[in-house]
Design a protein around this motif. Sequence first.
Motif, mmCIF file in Angstrom:
data_model
loop_
_atom_site.group_PDB
_atom_site.id
_atom_site.type_symbol
_atom_site.label_atom_id
_atom_site.label_comp_id
_atom_site.label_asym_id
_atom_site.label_seq_id
_atom_site.Cartn_x
_atom_site.Cartn_y
_atom_site.Cartn_z
ATOM 1 N N ASN A 1 0.837 -1.202 0.000
ATOM 2 C CA ASN A 1 0.000 0.000 0.000
ATOM 3 C C ASN A 1 0.875 1.257 0.000
ATOM 4 O O ASN A 1 1.082 1.871 1.047
ATOM 5 N N PRO A 2 1.412 1.624 -1.164
ATOM 6 C CA PRO A 2 2.380 2.738 -1.232
ATOM 7 C C PRO A 2 1.837 4.061 -0.692
ATOM 8 O O PRO A 2 2.585 4.856 -0.131
ATOM 9 N N LYS A 3 0.532 4.289 -0.792
ATOM 10 C CA LYS A 3 -0.029 5.602 -0.432
ATOM 11 C C LYS A 3 -0.403 5.698 1.049
ATOM 12 O O LYS A 3 -0.755 6.767 1.550
ATOM 13 N N ILE A 4 -0.306 4.600 1.766
ATOM 14 C CA ILE A 4 -0.772 4.603 3.161
ATOM 15 C C ILE A 4 0.004 5.634 3.981
ATOM 16 O O ILE A 4 1.167 5.913 3.693
ATOM 17 N N MET A 5 -0.667 6.217 4.965
ATOM 18 C CA MET A 5 0.041 7.102 5.898
ATOM 19 C C MET A 5 0.584 6.257 7.053
ATOM 20 O O MET A 5 -0.141 5.419 7.609
ATOM 21 N N ILE A 6 1.852 6.487 7.401
ATOM 22 C CA ILE A 6 2.473 5.793 8.546
ATOM 23 C C ILE A 6 2.908 6.869 9.543
ATOM 24 O O ILE A 6 3.477 7.888 9.155
ATOM 25 N N ASP A 7 2.643 6.644 10.826
ATOM 26 C CA ASP A 7 3.005 7.670 11.814
ATOM 27 C C ASP A 7 4.494 7.616 12.132
ATOM 28 O O ASP A 7 5.262 6.880 11.519
ATOM 29 N N ASP A 8 4.916 8.367 13.130
ATOM 30 C CA ASP A 8 6.344 8.593 13.421
ATOM 31 C C ASP A 8 6.860 7.767 14.574
ATOM 32 O O ASP A 8 7.973 7.973 15.041
ATOM 33 N N ARG A 9 6.071 6.776 15.085
ATOM 34 C CA ARG A 9 6.475 6.135 16.330
ATOM 35 C C ARG A 9 7.261 4.835 16.137
ATOM 36 O O ARG A 9 7.545 4.134 17.108
ATOM 37 N N LEU A 10 7.645 4.557 14.856
ATOM 38 C CA LEU A 10 8.571 3.449 14.586
ATOM 39 C C LEU A 10 10.001 3.971 14.649
ATOM 40 O O LEU A 10 10.946 3.273 14.328
ATOM 41 N N GLN A 11 10.094 5.244 15.067
ATOM 42 C CA GLN A 11 11.377 5.949 15.158
ATOM 43 C C GLN A 11 11.991 6.242 13.786
ATOM 44 O O GLN A 11 13.174 6.527 13.687
ATOM 45 N N ILE A 12 11.194 6.155 12.751
ATOM 46 C CA ILE A 12 11.617 6.625 11.417
ATOM 47 C C ILE A 12 10.481 7.521 10.916
ATOM 48 O O ILE A 12 9.360 7.055 10.694
ATOM 49 N N ASP A 13 10.738 8.828 10.803
ATOM 50 C CA ASP A 13 9.673 9.745 10.387
ATOM 51 C C ASP A 13 9.118 9.332 9.028
ATOM 52 O O ASP A 13 9.886 9.007 8.124
ATOM 53 N N GLN A 14 7.801 9.378 8.951
ATOM 54 C CA GLN A 14 7.155 9.009 7.691
ATOM 55 C C GLN A 14 6.198 10.132 7.273
ATOM 56 O O GLN A 14 6.629 11.152 6.807
ATOM 57 N N ASP A 15 4.897 9.975 7.535
ATOM 58 C CA ASP A 15 3.891 10.878 6.975
ATOM 59 C C ASP A 15 3.285 11.870 7.952
ATOM 60 O O ASP A 15 2.699 12.866 7.530
ATOM 61 N N VAL A 16 3.353 11.594 9.256
ATOM 62 C CA VAL A 16 2.676 12.486 10.202
ATOM 63 C C VAL A 16 3.368 12.445 11.566
ATOM 64 O O VAL A 16 3.709 11.376 12.067
ATOM 65 N N LYS A 17 3.576 13.663 12.138
ATOM 66 C CA LYS A 17 4.090 13.773 13.498
ATOM 67 C C LYS A 17 2.882 13.770 14.430
ATOM 68 O O LYS A 17 1.820 14.294 14.080
ATOM 69 N N THR A 18 3.067 13.187 15.590
ATOM 70 C CA THR A 18 1.892 12.929 16.451
ATOM 71 C C THR A 18 2.037 13.476 17.868
ATOM 72 O O THR A 18 2.099 12.720 18.841
ATOM 73 N N PRO A 19 2.085 14.819 18.031
ATOM 74 C CA PRO A 19 2.118 15.356 19.397
ATOM 75 C C PRO A 19 0.868 14.909 20.166
ATOM 76 O O PRO A 19 -0.226 14.860 19.599
ATOM 77 N N GLU A 20 1.070 14.564 21.438
ATOM 78 C CA GLU A 20 -0.008 13.938 22.205
ATOM 79 C C GLU A 20 -0.366 14.736 23.443
ATOM 80 O O GLU A 20 0.510 15.094 24.220
ATOM 81 N N GLN A 21 -1.647 15.003 23.604
ATOM 82 C CA GLN A 21 -2.163 15.648 24.820
ATOM 83 C C GLN A 21 -1.523 16.997 25.129
ATOM 84 O O GLN A 21 -1.399 17.380 26.301
#
Length: 428
Positions: free
Chosen positions: A225-245
């Motif tokens: 799925n080349p177009k999928i968005m992957i977050d940043d918590r695999l420790q490799i930045d991908q498509d979205v940063k996820t600041p929490e709370q």
Amino acid sequence: MKLEDLTVIKPAPTPGDTSWFTHDRFGMFIHWGLYALGARHEWLKNYERIPTEIYDDKYFRHFDPDLYNPELWADAAKDAGMKYFIITTKHHEGFCLWDSAYTDYKAPNTPYGKDILTPMVDAFRSRGLRTGFYHSLLDWHHPDYTVDACHPMRDNADYIAKDAERDLSRYVDYLHNQTMELLTRYDPVDIIWFDFSVGPNDRFPGKGKEVWRSEELIEKIRAVNPKIMIDDRLQIDQDVKTPEQYMPDGWYKVNGVPVVWEGCHTFSGSWGYYRDEQSWKSVDQLLKMLIDSVSMGGNLLLNVGPTGRGEFDERAYDRLRGIGKWMRRHARSIYGCTQAPLEFECPRDCRYTYNPETKRLYLHMYSWPFGKIRISGEVAEHVEYIQILSDASEMRFSYNAENRTVDIPLPIYKPLGADIPVLEIYLK
Ligand code: FHN
């Protein structure tokens, strides 16, 4: 300056498709699992250092959400103006909501006896919402998952001693297999939201991209799925940063570069259902979190923790209805909008959102000033027409070219039907 010469920030390009995401801006996070029965935080197994046998004897053996009807959930999300949802397919406790071929620790094996994920995906998709899967990297149930700083058994010497027999790479194989199982069975999944990489402490090593074999996993995911968005918590930045709370104080940046970002927040502190928690945010607070996020070029992911019976908490329905009431009249000040041109000064107690396609500026008024509001500087030179968004009623104004100001006389009372009034400003 010409309108087209103004500085409108564009986030750094991403490997996956974020075009819909940065348009839609508002999603529902759903934290649901066995912890809903404990009803006192999704980390209760960790906080109370509960051994798996006791945890499962209590919660796995009693999980039976007989009132579960995802059609109602999807309706509530859609009516609140949410455009995508992200469900915890598996949280840290290790329990899986779908009928995975790789484990018996899943919903079909509980008294409930059925797959929970498929009807949920169908219900949300049938209403046009996009699908996101949260998937925990931590697993407090898998026999090969070793102890770390966040493990419920971190103070249990006998349990820790058995780490010698545990093969963490076998757990990571399981993680990769389940990820691919989810992405192929529910294709096309729009977002995969992993959580989280564990820091080391003086007693245990951490678990990060090397342990998760993150690069290999990302490659496998993009292959199907080349177009999928992957977050940043695999420790490799991908498509979205996820600041929490927390709410950033400006567009979220990485090394000074504005990026695609999404703030994830709870209604009341805990992500999982917490019966006795009373710190629920008001509709006004929640709306301001949505507007603040978009005014800084970001998304808001608002979380719901369903009960053990399979229902949304009444307090959640109440807030979602309140948000939906405002979104029904104000959605175009959110969808397709981003941070206003940098040259635009924003009046006090207000926020701007801007639609670069329609060239419309939205002034969100967090307080209703007495008598008039003034907008000054560069923006004043571009004002062509103003109306109150909720009822499209004209707002007459006076432009002073010398001072570069636009004065907008205001009625004493703020408009009805607009908890947070918005002026829609057509620019020239
Ligand atoms: O530990 C989790 C927590 O339970 C929750 O899932 C949040 C949601 O983003 N993430 C982790 C804490 O950062």
